[in-house]
Motif scaffolding. Structure first.
Motif, mmCIF file in Angstrom:
data_model
loop_
_atom_site.group_PDB
_atom_site.id
_atom_site.type_symbol
_atom_site.label_atom_id
_atom_site.label_comp_id
_atom_site.label_asym_id
_atom_site.label_seq_id
_atom_site.Cartn_x
_atom_site.Cartn_y
_atom_site.Cartn_z
ATOM 1 N N MET A 11 0.759 -1.095 0.044
ATOM 2 C CA MET A 11 0.142 0.129 0.110
ATOM 3 C C MET A 11 0.880 1.376 0.028
ATOM 4 S SD MET A 11 -2.888 1.320 2.784
ATOM 5 C CE MET A 11 -2.946 -0.258 3.574
ATOM 6 N N SER A 12 0.606 2.186 -0.771
ATOM 7 C CA SER A 12 1.261 3.480 -0.887
ATOM 8 C C SER A 12 0.900 4.519 0.366
ATOM 9 C CB SER A 12 0.838 4.449 -2.071
ATOM 10 O OG SER A 12 -0.593 4.753 -2.047
ATOM 11 N N ALA A 13 1.566 5.435 0.368
ATOM 12 C CA ALA A 13 1.489 6.620 1.553
ATOM 13 C C ALA A 13 0.160 7.084 1.610
ATOM 14 C CB ALA A 13 2.469 7.494 1.724
ATOM 15 N N THR A 14 -0.533 7.100 0.332
ATOM 16 C CA THR A 14 -1.871 7.732 0.140
ATOM 17 C C THR A 14 -2.957 6.604 0.395
ATOM 18 O OG1 THR A 14 -1.923 6.885 -2.277
ATOM 19 C CG2 THR A 14 -1.057 9.350 -1.725
ATOM 20 N N GLY A 15 -2.576 5.473 0.732
ATOM 21 C CA GLY A 15 -3.640 4.321 1.203
ATOM 22 C C GLY A 15 -4.287 3.679 -0.254
ATOM 23 N N TYR A 16 -3.611 3.999 -1.267
ATOM 24 C CA TYR A 16 -3.991 3.165 -2.334
ATOM 25 C C TYR A 16 -3.254 2.179 -2.689
ATOM 26 C CZ TYR A 16 -7.572 6.529 -3.495
ATOM 27 O OH TYR A 16 -8.651 7.587 -3.451
ATOM 28 N N ARG A 17 -3.661 0.938 -3.486
ATOM 29 C CA ARG A 17 -2.518 0.012 -3.970
ATOM 30 C C ARG A 17 -3.205 -0.519 -5.118
ATOM 31 N NH1 ARG A 17 -3.898 -5.645 -0.720
ATOM 32 N NH2 ARG A 17 -3.078 -6.421 -2.583
ATOM 33 N N SER A 18 -2.633 -1.166 -5.862
ATOM 34 C CA SER A 18 -2.769 -1.569 -7.137
ATOM 35 C C SER A 18 -3.618 -2.944 -7.061
ATOM 36 C CB SER A 18 -1.807 -1.752 -8.141
ATOM 37 O OG SER A 18 -2.187 -2.413 -9.279
#
Length: 104
Positions: free
Chosen positions: A1-8
């Motif tokens: 998960m990225s720092a923005t809270g999104y993941r692929s």
């Protein structure tokens, strides 16, 4: 998960459904409620469906987290797939079996 809270995350969808969604997004992206990206539209659509299921089946509350390895297929879909596979293997066996000689 990225720092923005999104993941692929990848999902398999019917090609026709994806084409419909992409066309709907493209045609409405500049509307007041349009999504600036296809991913944005998918996020909104999935959020609405989660809300609907929570309202319908869980008094509007979020469900408990699914198990880490949660995967699934409906029993009906599994039966349909099994029937198709049985038929497919039977067709393949018949195709490999030479026809009986008609002159016998």
């Amino acid at each position: 998960m990225s720092a923005t809270g999104y993941r692929s995350i990848a999902y398999f969808l019917p090609v026709a459904l994806h084409a419909r969604l992409k066309a709907a997004w493209w045609s409405t992206r500049d509307e007041p409620e349009g999504a600036p990206s296809l991913a944005g539209l998918v996020e909104v659509a999935i959020g609405r469906e989660a809300d609907r299921l929570e309202q319908l089946y869980n008094s509007g509350d979020p469900f408990p987290p699914a198990p880490a390895k949660a995967r699934g297929i409906s029993r009906t879909a599994a039966q349909r797939q099994g029937e198709w596979l049985r038929g497919e293997w039977e067709r393949r066996r018949q195709a490999q079996t030479p026809p009986a000689d008609a002159d016998d």
